[in-house]
Write a protein that holds these residues in place. Structure first.
Motif, PDB file in Angstrom:
ATOM      1  N   PRO A 685       0.806  -1.212   0.000  1.00  0.00           N
ATOM      2  CA  PRO A 685       0.000   0.000   0.000  1.00  0.00           C
ATOM      3  C   PRO A 685       0.845   1.270   0.000  1.00  0.00           C
ATOM      4  N   TYR A 686       2.130   1.120   0.301  1.00  0.00           N
ATOM      5  CA  TYR A 686       2.951   2.304   0.538  1.00  0.00           C
ATOM      6  C   TYR A 686       2.984   3.245  -0.664  1.00  0.00           C
ATOM      7  N   ALA A 751       2.213   8.349  12.140  1.00  0.00           N
ATOM      8  CA  ALA A 751       1.067   7.526  12.502  1.00  0.00           C
ATOM      9  C   ALA A 751       0.808   6.447  11.453  1.00  0.00           C
ATOM     10  N   CYS A 752       1.061   6.810  10.189  1.00  0.00           N
ATOM     11  CA  CYS A 752       0.879   5.818   9.124  1.00  0.00           C
ATOM     12  C   CYS A 752       2.067   4.885   9.031  1.00  0.00           C
TER      13      CYS A 752
ATOM     14  N   PRO B  68      -4.993   6.966   6.416  1.00  0.00           N
ATOM     15  CA  PRO B  68      -4.438   7.933   7.362  1.00  0.00           C
ATOM     16  C   PRO B  68      -5.532   8.570   8.223  1.00  0.00           C
ATOM     17  N   CYS B 194      -4.803   3.184  11.100  1.00  0.00           N
ATOM     18  CA  CYS B 194      -4.116   4.107  10.208  1.00  0.00           C
ATOM     19  C   CYS B 194      -2.723   3.606   9.866  1.00  0.00           C
ATOM     20  N   ARG B 195      -2.360   2.487  10.410  1.00  0.00           N
ATOM     21  CA  ARG B 195      -1.006   2.000  10.157  1.00  0.00           C
ATOM     22  C   ARG B 195      -0.955   1.185   8.882  1.00  0.00           C
ATOM     23  N   GLN B 196      -0.040   1.572   8.018  1.00  0.00           N
ATOM     24  CA  GLN B 196       0.063   0.871   6.741  1.00  0.00           C
ATOM     25  C   GLN B 196       0.748  -0.483   6.909  1.00  0.00           C
ATOM     26  N   ASP B 197       1.527  -0.629   7.939  1.00  0.00           N
ATOM     27  CA  ASP B 197       2.288  -1.869   8.092  1.00  0.00           C
ATOM     28  C   ASP B 197       1.581  -2.853   9.007  1.00  0.00           C
ATOM     29  N   GLU B 200       2.139  -6.690   8.905  1.00  0.00           N
ATOM     30  CA  GLU B 200       3.410  -7.218   9.397  1.00  0.00           C
ATOM     31  C   GLU B 200       3.398  -7.375  10.920  1.00  0.00           C
ATOM     32  N   TYR B 216      -8.479   0.303   1.428  1.00  0.00           N
ATOM     33  CA  TYR B 216      -7.625   1.473   1.658  1.00  0.00           C
ATOM     34  C   TYR B 216      -8.397   2.754   1.388  1.00  0.00           C
TER      35      TYR B 216
END
Lengths: 784, 370
Positions: A685-686, A751-752, B68, B194-197, B200, B216
């Protein structure tokens, strides 16, 4: 040899009755004819002889097992053993078989258990006390009784498949045994004194006896009869009483069972009398007279019409003496009289045997084991269960069962449900080998009646738990079809426990339904598995997510793997975890050694296997293009080999296909749909989110990279980055953001988790690192 | 006569303004479910479909909504739920459990909360609030008993999903996902984060049980759409009581959006942050300048609002300092330049001050007091 029984709060001391009646020198065993149980607290003694019914301690304290004592012996190691014939309560029978009875079963009814699988050899110390079991003929109804005293009724036998009424031979035999016991056994020794002293005297050399054997009761009975006859001074009576005595001991008391209803009524009376208080004696007399009147009406051809009322008179007479313990012999007399009269109708007079003549107790005692009648009787009781208890050695079909389902309407919804991970497939393709291995392992242990451990490892989603469950299902089916001894299956999951020690609580609860604390549960389980448990089935325990049962002392794991090594435990453990080298990595040597070397590892699925799984899940309905299935399976196999992922992708692609406006030409799920689903699930998604970030956020990321390049470090403070940011803004001709705004941007990116931001309040001096590769950032920003 | 009329109109105006302020404030401050969604139609459809499958067909599922802060995750979910609830069948059957990682900081609290929200605490009396282990066993048992066709679907919404990941062993997540992957009570687990990771962070067993459906939210709109959103946010609804005023107000908003200065202000704002919450903040400040005498928003209002929004907080503090304090800070600034950020002590600052300052009369004690 007295053995202290510490298991119960009330201590019991077990000792043999008399000397060993026979001994086997080779096997070093000594057989006895009875056992004496002395309770420490209440100071009462209880004598249990062979052929009596006993309660045996089980896992559940409220529901002790019922058994008939067949043999008592002591082996070389001075341990007291008993061989029993089990009787099962309705609650002990498999749930699905109970409905075969097609009737309401009273909790007091028990079944002669001929089902194979239970060990009949128990430790004598598990015997609690004797209990009364009354045999009933098939037509008889189980009397409804108050819950005061434990009395059981046996009517049918259970051989693991179906219920059968007791065979007439067996029934009469049980009745005989019951009759014998009626007088003596259930009452404690001290009751002996209730008899009038002259009675006791008349029984020669009776006083030196420790217990009242069945023989003795017979003796008493005879004495009573002779007293009757003496009082009446009638010779015919005398003769008759002899005949009665013979009748009692006649082995092959075949019955026509015409008087069944009568028997029941009388039995009921006797039972009542046993628990009787004196106030009920009068009622008893009335009842008896009524019964006799009825007998007279019904049985016109009855050849002892005259004698019955006399017997009755005698009974009433005795009753009026108010020594109610003497009522029983009389009732007994009456009962046996009916018995013999019936028999006499059938065959002719039996010649009187030596038994009735002999009155010396010594002689009798020596005779007990060697009288031919006895022997035949005991052999019949023994042989019937034995024959049915032959272990079935036929191996069940080991192929996993295949369910063939036919779907008429091929809707994508149906396909979706087939693809859902929760659907339990009829068969597990691609795991046949593992299935077979586990099956064979458990099966062999089940047949041997031993225990063992198996460690199963494999990455998530390779079908470990599913395969094990399938094995259990097949085994259960085999057990239902009587191809295997039945077993108990329980399962715990490390992830579903809040604490490793809760494993004990769960296991105990699943085994016995008790709810106790962890430490207590551990003790109870250790006791359960370490003592030669009477009537315990083999337990198959699945421990899922084993690694979570790890504690610093590893006591939970140690105990789990220690139990199966004990001879009596009959515990088979299938431990499942993710890592192959878990025993080497986290277990202490003593734990790993107990786990043993029976290991199995599930390899991640290859793409071909995944393909097979998908097509089997689709029930071979053509919903996917061939290429699409191949793409999914290859993709997943390359990533993880996780079947769950594979099914999830397929499910998502069918959904996409269903809702997409442009359906592929064939109407099937095509490559494009699958690609889209895979993209949704696996694309990082990054890059996309960086592209969608605001201008200053992107600028900030650029500034970070610029700063990293300048300093050569992978870390920078916000202040340094701010300088770069300002410079970049000047180049681009943008409004320069204030420090507050920069801080806000920084925390948003933090935060992301694009950035890793130090968590302190150093404001401008907070150190920042990138959480994604610089290349990704550059790639994402260059496109614009 | 004319005086009275003007008075009347002014009173009407006053009423109008207070109504306008109420409506718009509600829009900006509350996350009201009536608010509009922008640019998330696809995600909306996806989520709605997913929840429909659970509620109507009893298919278990799990999904994560990732985006976000301020990108409208909760709003999206609320909208979907609102539409779902319009169906009678769903309204009667669906059970919702809302958990928040900030409130349910460990599994024990979370379990209690789940039991409470499923209204099962009275089923077992005070037993539920016994031990943690009993609680978990009870809940798992309860959820296990259900089946696909007959039980009520349960919707678990885990806000701040990333905080649940840090619970011991991830027991709660494992069990929720495990239920969603097995034939038990139909369950859908929706996580908001809100965390993209986030993936993991999941333990491998938990990760394997998660269906990998991710939705998303990106704020993926350009400036044109941003302007449109700006207008949408300010427009008064058609059902507003005072029709002429509504017309005037909406016309004014339209002209505002075409105004150059306004566009500049918004452009700057847009460059800084795309999330709608900051836009709401800006509009809120602008709205507060509206009074009866100044009934319509102007470009300068927005400019002012933007200025106060962008205000540098630390720089603002400096404005209120006394001369002496400012002198001290100036001296520090000089030193900072000289030593390139290396630390320095008060003596050095004082000496520097003496050198630079024309105010020879400054007493050292005075400085120390500061």
């Amino acid at each position: 040899a007295e053995i202290m029984n510490t298991r119960q709060q009330c201590k019991r001391i077990y000792s043999w009755v008399g000397r060993a009646k026979s001994s086997d020198q080779k096997m070093k065993t000594f057989q006895y004819r009875g056992i004496l149980i002395k309770s420490e607290r209440s100071l009462t003694e209880m004598c249990i002889l062979l052929g009596e019914f006993v309660l045996v301690e089980g896992a559940n304290a409220d529901q002790p097992f019922v058994a008939k004592l067949l043999k008592l012996y002591e082996d070389g190691s001075q341990e007291k053993h008993a061989v029993v014939q089990w009787f099962s309560r309705i609650t002990e029978l498999p749930l699905n078989k109970r409905k075969l009875l097609r009737r309401e079963v009273s909790p007091q009814e028990i079944f002669l258990d001929k089902a194979p699988g239970y060990g009949t050899d128990i430790n004598v110390e598990t015997i609690i006390k004797n209990v009364k079991v009354i045999p009933l003929a098939p037509e008889e109804v189980v009397p409804v009784r108050s819950k005061g005293k434990q009395i059981f009724f046996v009517k049918e036998s259970w051989d693991g498949k179906c219920f059968k009424p007791l065979s007439p031979g067996l029934l009469s035999e049980l009745k005989e045994a019951e009759k014998k016991k009626r007088v003596g056994s259930p009452t404690p020794l001290t009751d002996c004194q209730v008899f009038p002293s002259d009675f006791i005297c008349s029984l020669k050399a009776e006083t030196d006896r420790v217990t009242r054997s069945t023989m003795k009761t017979k003796n008493i009975q005879m004495e009573i009869e002779s007293r009757h006859s003496a009082s009446k001074s009638s010779l015919s009576k005398e003769r008759h009483s002899q005949r009665v005595a013979n009748g009692i001991n006649t082995p092959g008391a075949r019955k026509k069972l015409q008087l069944n209803s009568m028997y029941t009524a009388i039995l009921y009376l006797i039972v009542m009398a046993m628990e009787n208080v004196q106030g009920q004696v009068q009622n008893l007399c009335l009842l008896i007279t009524m019964i006799i009147r009825e007998t007279k009406q019904q049985q016109k051809t009855f050849s002892y019409q005259i004698i019955i009322p006399r017997c009755c008179c005698a009974a009433v007479f005795k009753l009026s003496l108010d020594i109610h313990c003497l009522v029983f012999p009389n009732l007994f007399f009456f009962f046996s009289f009916l018995n013999i009269s019936e028999q006499d109708q059938e065959d002719d007079y039996l010649p009187s045997t030596d038994c009735s003549d002999s009155s010396s107790s010594e002689e009798e005692e020596s005779m007990v084991p060697c009288t031919p009648k006895r022997k035949t009787r005991s052999s019949t009781t023994l042989s019937t269960p034995k024959s049915s208890r032959k272990p079935s050695d036929t191996t069940p079909a080991n192929t996993p069962r295949k369910s063939v389902r036919f779907l008429e309407a091929i809707g994508l919804k149906n396909i979706c449900s087939g693809l859902h991970v929760s659907t339990i497939p009829g068969s597990l393709p691609c795991r046949e080998e593992e299935f077979q291995d586990i099956y064979n392992f458990v099966e062999s242990k089940l047949i041997d009646g031993t225990g063992g451990c198996m460690y199963i490892s494999g990455v998530p989603g390779t079908g470990k738990t599913a395969t094990v469950h399938e094995v259990i299902r097949c085994l259960q089916q085999a057990a239902e079809n009587d191809e295997l001894p039945s077993f108990q299956f329980i399962e715990i999951n490390g992830m579903k426990l809040t604490d490793p020690h809760q494993a004990y609580v769960q296991i105990l609860q699943l085994l016995t339904g008790q709810k106790v604390t962890a430490t207590h549960a551990a003790e109870l389980l250790a006791k359960l598995f370490s003592t030669p448990g009477p009537k315990r089935k083999t337990t198959v325990l699945i421990v899922d997510e084993l690694d979570l049962l790890w504690t610093r002392k590893q006591d939970v794991m140690y105990n789990l793997f220690d139990w199966p090594t004990q001879r009596q435990a009959k515990l088979i453990i299938l431990a499942i975890a993710n890592t192959m080298d878990l025993p080497e990595r986290i277990m202490m040597n003593r734990v790993a050694s107990r786990l043993g070397l029976t290991r199995m590892s599930f390899q991640p699925y290859t793409y071909k296997q995944l393909q097979q799984i998908i097509s089997s899940r689709l029930n071979h309905i053509k919903a996917f293009e061939e290429d699409a299935i191949q793409l999914v399976s290859r993709k997943v196999a390359a990533l993880s080999g996780d079947a769950r992922r594979c099914l999830d992708i397929c499910r998502r692609s069918t959904e996409i296909c269903e809702f997409s406006s442009q359906k592929s030409a064939s109407g099937l799920v095509s490559m494009a749909h699958v690609m889209k689903a895979i993209d949704e699930m696996f694309s990082s998604p990054y890059i996309n989110s960086i592209r969608n970030a605001s201008l200053h956020e992107q600028m900030f990321l650029k500034a970070i990279i610029a700063e990293f390049r300048r300093s050569g470090l992978e870390e920078a403070t916000v202040q340094q980055i701010y300088h770069q940011h300002v410079a970049l803004c000047r180049i681009e001709g943008l409004q320069i953001p204030t420090v507050s705004e920069i801080m806000a941007i920084c925390s948003r990116l933090g935060a992301c988790r694009f950035l890793l931001v130090e968590s302190n309040n150093k404001y401008l001096h907070v150190r920042v690192r990138l959480n994604i590769s610089q290349d990704d950032v550059m790639y994402a920003l260059k496109q614009e | 006569m004319s005086k009275r009329k003007s008075k009347e109109t002014s009173s009407v105006n006053g009423e109008c303004i207070s109504q306008v302020q109420r409506i718009l404030r509600e829009r900006f401050c509350h996350q009201c479910p009536n608010g509009k969604l922008f640019g998330v139609q696809l995600q909306y459809k996806h989520l709605l479909e997913l929840l429909k499958r659970t509620t109507i067909h009893g298919e278990s599922n799990s999904a994560l909504i990732i985006g976000p802060r301020g990108s409208g995750k909760t709003m999206l979910l609320n909208h979907v739920l609102k539409e779902l609830m319009e169906a009678k069948q769903v309204r009667e059957n669906l059970m919702q459990v809302h958990l928040n990682g900030l409130l349910q900081t460990n599994d024990k609290i979370a379990l209690k909360e789940i039991t409470r929200q499923l209204q099962m605490e009275n089923v077992v009396g005070d037993k539920v609030f016994g031990s943690f282990a009993e609680n978990l066993a009870f809940l798992l048992e309860a959820l296990k008993k259900g089946d696909r066709d007959s039980s009520c679907p349960v919707l678990f919404i885990l806000d701040e999903f990333d905080l649940f990941v840090h619970h011991k062993n991830q027991t709660l997540l494992y069990n929720l996902f495990d239920i969603s992957q097995s034939a038990q009570t139909p369950v859908t687990v929706i996580g908001l984060t809100c965390r993209q990771d986030i993936l993991e962070l999941l333990e491998k067993r938990v990760k394997s049980r998660f269906s990998h459906r991710q939705i998303y939210l990106m704020n993926s709109f350009d400036f044109k759409q941003y302007l449109r959103i700006f207008k949408e946010q300010l427009y008064l609804p058609a059902e507003f009581l005072y029709k002429p005023f509504t017309q005037k107000w909406n016309k004014n908003v339209q002209s505002l959006s075409e105004d150059r200065t306004v566009q500049d202000v918004l452009q700057n704002h847009f460059h800084c942050s795309k999330d709608l919450r900051s836009l709401h903040m800006l509009l809120m400040l602008a709205l507060s300048s509206i009074t009866v005498s100044h009934p319509f928003m102007t470009g300068s209002d927005l400019l002012e609002a933007s200025k106060s929004c962008r205000m540098d907080s630390k720089a603002n503090i400096v404005h209120g300092l006394s001369v002496l304090e400012i002198c001290l800070i100036i001296a520090m600034k000089h030193l900072n330049d000289v030593y390139e950020g290396e630390p320095f002590n008060f003596q050095m600052v004082y000496n520097g001050e003496m050198k630079v300052s024309t105010l020879k009369s400054i007493n050292i004690t005075l400085l120390l007091l500061k």
